[in-house]
Design a protein around this motif. Structure first.
Motif, mmCIF file in Angstrom:
data_model
loop_
_atom_site.group_PDB
_atom_site.id
_atom_site.type_symbol
_atom_site.label_atom_id
_atom_site.label_comp_id
_atom_site.label_asym_id
_atom_site.label_seq_id
_atom_site.Cartn_x
_atom_site.Cartn_y
_atom_site.Cartn_z
ATOM 1 N N GLU A 50 0.806 -1.215 0.000
ATOM 2 C CA GLU A 50 0.000 0.000 0.000
ATOM 3 C C GLU A 50 0.842 1.269 0.000
ATOM 4 O O GLU A 50 0.306 2.373 -0.122
ATOM 5 N N ASP A 51 2.171 1.144 0.131
ATOM 6 C CA ASP A 51 3.027 2.337 0.133
ATOM 7 C C ASP A 51 3.495 2.698 -1.270
ATOM 8 O O ASP A 51 4.272 3.641 -1.444
ATOM 9 N N ILE A 52 3.071 1.969 -2.301
ATOM 10 C CA ILE A 52 3.470 2.296 -3.667
ATOM 11 C C ILE A 52 2.267 2.855 -4.423
ATOM 12 O O ILE A 52 1.119 2.660 -4.027
ATOM 13 N N GLU A 53 2.544 3.569 -5.517
ATOM 14 C CA GLU A 53 1.495 4.193 -6.301
ATOM 15 C C GLU A 53 0.867 3.177 -7.268
ATOM 16 O O GLU A 53 1.589 2.468 -7.973
ATOM 17 N N PHE A 54 -0.442 3.145 -7.277
ATOM 18 C CA PHE A 54 -1.174 2.285 -8.200
ATOM 19 C C PHE A 54 -1.559 3.129 -9.411
ATOM 20 O O PHE A 54 -2.476 3.941 -9.358
ATOM 21 N N LEU A 55 -0.825 2.947 -10.516
ATOM 22 C CA LEU A 55 -1.100 3.726 -11.714
ATOM 23 C C LEU A 55 -2.253 3.109 -12.489
ATOM 24 O O LEU A 55 -2.305 1.905 -12.703
ATOM 25 N N SER A 56 -3.153 3.962 -12.914
ATOM 26 C CA SER A 56 -4.260 3.569 -13.785
ATOM 27 C C SER A 56 -4.528 4.756 -14.696
ATOM 28 O O SER A 56 -3.925 5.817 -14.561
ATOM 29 N N TRP A 57 -5.464 4.590 -15.607
ATOM 30 C CA TRP A 57 -5.832 5.714 -16.471
ATOM 31 C C TRP A 57 -6.459 6.840 -15.665
ATOM 32 O O TRP A 57 -6.551 7.979 -16.157
ATOM 33 N N ASP A 58 -6.905 6.569 -14.430
ATOM 34 C CA ASP A 58 -7.468 7.603 -13.560
ATOM 35 C C ASP A 58 -6.408 8.385 -12.794
ATOM 36 O O ASP A 58 -6.692 9.468 -12.284
ATOM 37 N N HIS A 59 -5.201 7.840 -12.660
ATOM 38 C CA HIS A 59 -4.212 8.409 -11.757
ATOM 39 C C HIS A 59 -3.783 9.810 -12.211
ATOM 40 O O HIS A 59 -3.625 10.063 -13.411
ATOM 41 N N PRO A 60 -3.578 10.743 -11.259
ATOM 42 C CA PRO A 60 -3.194 12.121 -11.628
ATOM 43 C C PRO A 60 -1.951 12.194 -12.509
ATOM 44 O O PRO A 60 -1.876 13.050 -13.395
ATOM 45 N N HIS A 61 -0.975 11.316 -12.290
ATOM 46 C CA HIS A 61 0.246 11.375 -13.096
ATOM 47 C C HIS A 61 -0.029 10.931 -14.532
ATOM 48 O O HIS A 61 0.491 11.517 -15.497
ATOM 49 N N VAL A 62 -0.854 9.908 -14.692
ATOM 50 C CA VAL A 62 -1.210 9.444 -16.042
ATOM 51 C C VAL A 62 -2.059 10.502 -16.743
ATOM 52 O O VAL A 62 -1.851 10.813 -17.925
ATOM 53 N N GLN A 63 -3.021 11.070 -16.015
ATOM 54 C CA GLN A 63 -3.841 12.132 -16.599
ATOM 55 C C GLN A 63 -2.987 13.334 -17.000
ATOM 56 O O GLN A 63 -3.208 13.957 -18.041
ATOM 57 N N ALA A 64 -1.967 13.658 -16.172
ATOM 58 C CA ALA A 64 -1.070 14.778 -16.495
ATOM 59 C C ALA A 64 -0.251 14.482 -17.741
ATOM 60 O O ALA A 64 -0.023 15.368 -18.578
ATOM 61 N N ALA A 65 0.212 13.236 -17.878
ATOM 62 C CA ALA A 65 0.979 12.855 -19.063
ATOM 63 C C ALA A 65 0.122 12.991 -20.322
ATOM 64 O O ALA A 65 0.576 13.529 -21.353
ATOM 65 N N ILE A 66 -1.111 12.528 -20.255
ATOM 66 C CA ILE A 66 -2.007 12.622 -21.408
ATOM 67 C C ILE A 66 -2.299 14.088 -21.732
ATOM 68 O O ILE A 66 -2.275 14.508 -22.900
ATOM 69 N N GLU A 67 -2.553 14.881 -20.698
ATOM 70 C CA GLU A 67 -2.839 16.304 -20.927
ATOM 71 C C GLU A 67 -1.644 17.020 -21.546
ATOM 72 O O GLU A 67 -1.791 17.844 -22.454
ATOM 73 N N LEU A 68 -0.449 16.710 -21.072
ATOM 74 C CA LEU A 68 0.770 17.327 -21.600
ATOM 75 C C LEU A 68 0.931 17.024 -23.086
ATOM 76 O O LEU A 68 1.288 17.896 -23.888
ATOM 77 N N LEU A 69 0.651 15.784 -23.449
ATOM 78 C CA LEU A 69 0.840 15.370 -24.834
ATOM 79 C C LEU A 69 -0.273 15.858 -25.762
ATOM 80 O O LEU A 69 -0.051 16.033 -26.964
ATOM 81 N N THR A 70 -1.446 16.079 -25.238
ATOM 82 C CA THR A 70 -2.575 16.426 -26.096
ATOM 83 C C THR A 70 -2.896 17.915 -26.121
ATOM 84 O O THR A 70 -3.578 18.386 -27.038
ATOM 85 N N THR A 71 -2.429 18.683 -25.126
ATOM 86 C CA THR A 71 -2.729 20.116 -25.104
ATOM 87 C C THR A 71 -1.528 20.979 -25.446
ATOM 88 O O THR A 71 -1.690 22.114 -25.881
ATOM 89 N N GLU A 72 -0.328 20.478 -25.220
ATOM 90 C CA GLU A 72 0.873 21.188 -25.663
ATOM 91 C C GLU A 72 1.213 20.736 -27.085
ATOM 92 O O GLU A 72 0.513 19.923 -27.673
ATOM 93 N N ASP A 73 2.311 21.260 -27.643
ATOM 94 C CA ASP A 73 2.604 20.961 -29.045
ATOM 95 C C ASP A 73 3.629 19.853 -29.241
ATOM 96 O O ASP A 73 4.136 19.652 -30.335
#
Length: 885
Positions: free
Chosen positions: A690-713
């Motif tokens: 439970e001390d590690i991050e569970f990455l999913s498509w919902d996770h803030p880091h994954v959402q940030a990666a998608i936003e960075l790639l789709t809203t920046e150039d």
């Protein structure tokens, strides 16, 4: 390159963020360009200036420096300057705009801007950008978006309740699953889905003082939701700055004591929260300041979740008063409410004969499930066995002036018990903080045991430290001593032994005590130890609970009603009798059996059927398993980390350590801890560690990666090499990706009807459309890396032709957009109309359907139809492929 003239507009090929520049000075070998958007100037050598001339074409839209837009109908050149003729968008008047009067902020698409500027990224970054867009569109359309990333086992009842509540436009419900079934998890999933899909934006959570930090940690650990705890001190600090302190954060936790005090009530009501969550709602009693202030918040906040495992702990009137918080119009008469509660047996008998749609229709029309969800442990399954161990001890008379614990046989028994228990942990619950402190002193003095203590006189930090000290396997305490507050909120599934040093009169409190161990996640049987003095109150209560209701070894959902019926007789026995009277025991046993049979057949049966519909729950689990797509997520994020300079280290098959480096493309990426973090995409691993991050498509880091790639150039323009011997050397293709989506709007979740959508157009060097003939993957398999210098040269060589082709495709893209809009409008109109018709029909038979639920559908339909009139269309990515054999 065109010859420079004063007033011409140029883009910097190396600094496109500077906006549109204007030639202000020409001096032989040098040219000066001023960039009005930030007031900076650059001096370039005339012969090799990294500049690209902005030349707009007929049909494009442009913006004037005075902030009005126009459509270009003709372009002419005069003395080296371009003159644009066109039609204003606001009043359709004819205009003539010299290029020197164009807006300094470029409104043309970033991909097109980079093409004009002669910039190109690596092919793999282009592919990653397109992947991000595809994954985002898929996530938007998933019926379990927001439920994918919860660090939980996939339990049907939790998923069904969470999804059902989250889907309501304005949910106002009581989550009342029995102790140990996961109401906090259900509330967390509701919040996560509604926040991620735009249904809610600002959440206020009210919890008992002792549970503030636990909620804070639980929301972050299980759902990656970052709440902030507000108290008097923090509010005072923020209010000194002159603003409403509650606007400082979006997700806020406060204590029920803080709300009851009322000092910040007006600011809370004005803070524009759109979701209110109240934990342990049975604490609220009508007529108290806490109830009245919470009632005012419920009237002011559209969406409300009340949580309690014991909805009738304060009797049916208290239950009614809490339901009034959800719908005061529906619950306006206690007599009517009690009468309705008695009519469910006949309906339950009908329900037992039905299945499928017929059952769903009956439950919709008559069940209280629109207001209250209550799952029961006996029907969920998976719980441990409960075993009672009672220990009769002799009475004693403490000597005057001596601490009671020196002579109390229960203390001696406890010391012997702890010795025999090693190395197992023990949780002890008693009534008061004074008893906790006395027992702690007794164990220290008489047995040398340093016990962890937990009581209401401790600060939140002290309580958290005590819980951690108890949980530690290496040097932790063998026992945690809790006052009555230890029977609410805190969970100790890793413990199998519970000592009840005294017994409460209220059966619900007894069930809450036992429920700290007997809950989902408990891996062993639960052993309940009751040391009691002969002829004491505990001796009588032990028989009343065990022989009358079997309340220790089985869950006791009707105990409160039995207590209400026999309260006076039980009190007389406690005041005078040395043993439990036989007639009281018999009445208790008979009434308990009667109530169990009635609840099995009546109201609780209907609630059970409505609180978890197995077929729907199974579909949700299937969606989560399919849409999680852990392998694709891992590959995508690994590529992202590699391209954006995040350091990675594989720890084992399911775990990886990721950490920011000094060479990242961007200074910081949301959701990525500065000192790094261990991640997994595997649910079982996440549950085990439970001390590690569970990455999913919902996770803030994954959402940030998608936003960075789709809203920046990043990756918006690329050049790749083709090696196809069937094509002539030098043959080239232009692949265009258009994206359309609705602007994110408050609460209406328009993306449900109009998720991000993509259009691909492939053209050859003659401008012929090959989109249907040549799939994207076929080109990608033949494409390979081209060095940056060569790529820039090709872009500069082909950008004029490419711009012309892009302009020619604009009508095709706009026609496609209009088709998407029409389809979405039809779908939204049909679905929302059906929802309204269903609720209108239900309201005729089920008074639990609120008028504002129906009105909310009308309001949403109006807002959604308006949003669907204004989706954006953008040129998302450009790929040029050149054949080099």
């Amino acid at each position: 390159m065109s010859e420079f003239s004063l007033g011409q507009r140029w883009l910097s090929e190396t600094e496109t963020s500077l906006g549109l520049g204007i030639i202000t000075h020409i001096d032989g070998r040098q040219v000066t360009v001023m960039f009005p958007s930030n007031g900076e100037s650059r001096i370039y050598a005339s012969h090799d200036a990294p500049l690209a001339r902005l030349q707009l074409s007929e049909g494009q839209q442009a913006k004037h420096a005075d902030d009005w837009s126009f459509t270009i109908t003709d372009v002419k050149e005069q003395s080296g300057l371009l003159i644009y003729f066109g039609q204003r968008l606001d009043d359709q008047s004819e205009v003539m705009v010299p290029e020197s009067q164009l807006s300094h902020q470029i409104d043309i698409n970033p991909a097109l801007t980079r093409l004009v500027a002669g910039n190109a990224d690596r092919h793999d970054l282009y592919l990653l950008r397109n992947q991000a867009s595809e994954f985002y569109a898929r996530w938007q359309q998933s019926p379990v978006a927001g439920l994918l990333g919860a660090r939980i086992g996939l339990l049907p009842h939790q998923l069904y309740v969470s999804h059902t509540v989250a889907e309501r436009y304005h949910p106002r419900v009581l989550l009342a699953d029995e102790v140990g079934l996961g109401k906090t998890i259900e509330a967390g999933m509701v919040m996560q889905r509604r926040l991620l899909t735009g249904r809610n934006h600002r959440v206020l959570v009210i919890v008992p003082e002792s549970l503030r930090n636990q909620w804070l940690v639980e929301m972050r650990r299980r759902f990656a939701l970052t709440f902030s705890v507000f108290d008097e001190e923090r509010c005072q600090q923020l209010s000194d700055e002159g603003a409403n302190p509650f606007f400082a954060e979006q997700l806020i936790i406060v204590s029920d004591q803080f709300v009851a005090a009322g000092e910040w009530q007006s600011q809370l009501q004005q803070a524009e929260f759109d979701l209110l969550v109240v934990d342990e709602a049975h604490h609220m009693q009508a007529g108290t300041a806490g109830y009245e202030h919470t009632e005012a918040l419920c009237q002011n906040i559209s969406d409300v979740l009340l949580l309690t495992a014991t909805p009738e702990q304060e009797g049916s009137e208290g239950h009614f008063q809490r339901l009034r918080l959800l719908d005061p119009n529906r619950f306006n008469s206690l007599d009517d409410f009690q009468q309705q509660q008695s009519h469910y047996r006949e309906l339950a008998e009908q329900a037992s004969q039905l299945t499928g749609e017929a059952l769903d229709q009956l439950l919709d029309q008559h069940s209280t499930g629109r207001v209250m969800f209550r799952n029961r442990r006996k029907h969920i399954g998976g719980f441990p066995q409960r075993h009672l161990h009672s220990y009769a001890l002799p009475e004693f008379m403490p000597e005057s002036g001596e601490p009671w614990w020196l002579e109390d046989p229960r203390v001696s028994w406890l010391m012997d018990f702890l010795k025999a228990q090693k190395p197992h942990k023990t949780l002890l619950i008693c009534h008061s903080a004074e008893q906790v402190l006395d027992l702690s002193e007794a164990l220290r003095v008489m047995a040398g045991v340093h016990a962890a203590v937990f009581h209401e006189g401790m600060s939140l930090l002290e309580r958290d430290r005590a819980a951690a000290f108890f949980a530690s396997d290496e040097d932790g305490s063998p026992i945690l001593l809790c006052s009555e507050i230890g029977s609410e909120g805190r969970n100790f599934q890793f413990v199998q032994h519970l000592v009840l040093f005294d017994l409460p009169e209220n059966p619900d409190l007894l069930e809450q005590r036992i429920g700290r161990l007997d809950r989902i996640g408990q891996q062993g049987d639960v052993h309940i130890h009751v040391p009691y003095l002969q002829h004491s109150d505990e001796a009588l209560l032990l028989d009343w609970y065990h022989l009358g209701m079997n309340a220790f070894e089985q869950c006791n959902p009707v105990g409160r009603q039995v207590y209400e019926a026999e309260r006076d007789a039980l009190q007389r026995a406690l005041n005078s009798a040395e043993s439990l009277p036989d007639d009281l025991l018999q009445r208790t046993r008979n009434y308990h059996q009667q109530l169990v049979q009635e609840t099995e057949a009546g109201r609780d049966k209907l609630q059970e059927l409505n609180a978890c519909r197995p077929e729907a729950a199974a579909q949700l689990i299937q969606h989560i398993n399919n849409d999680a797509d852990a392998d694709a997520l891992y590959d995508f994020m690994e590529s992202f980390w590699d391209r954006f300079g995040v350091n990675t280290e594989v720890l084992d098959e399911h775990r990886m350590f990721v950490k920011p480096s000094e060479h990242m493309r961007v200074p910081a990426i949301p959701g990525l801890a500065e000192d790094g973090m261990t991640i997994t995409v595997d649910r079982d691993t996440a549950l085990a560690f439970e001390d590690i991050e569970f990455l999913s498509w919902d996770h803030p880091h994954v959402q940030a990666a998608i936003e960075l790639l789709t809203t920046e150039d990043f990756g918006s323009v690329c050049v790749a090499r083709l090696q196809n011997k069937a094509l002539p050397a030098g043959a080239w293709f232009l692949e265009l990706d258009y994206v359309t989506e609705v602007p994110r709007s408050d609460n209406i979740a328009a993306q449900e009807f109009y998720p991000q959508q993509r259009l691909r157009i492939l053209l050859d060097s003659q401008g012929r459309d090959l989109s249907d003939k040549v799939p994207r993957d076929a080109l990608t398999q033949q494409a390979s890396f081209l060095d940056k210098k060569t790529a820039r040269q090709i872009v500069r060589q082909l950008r004029d032709s490419a711009q012309q082709f892009i302009q020619q495709q604009q009508p095709t893209a706009e026609a496609w957009l209009q088709q998407r809009i029409e389809q979405a409008c039809d779908q939204a109109q049909q679905r929302l109309s059906q929802q309204k018709q269903r609720l209108v029909a239900l309201k005729e038979k089920n008074p639990a359907v609120r008028d504002d639920e129906i009105n909310a559908i009308d309001a949403r339909q109006t807002a959604v139809m308006q949003a669907l009139k204004q989706p954006t269309l953008s040129l998302f990515a450009i790929r040029i492929l050149v054949n080099q054999t």
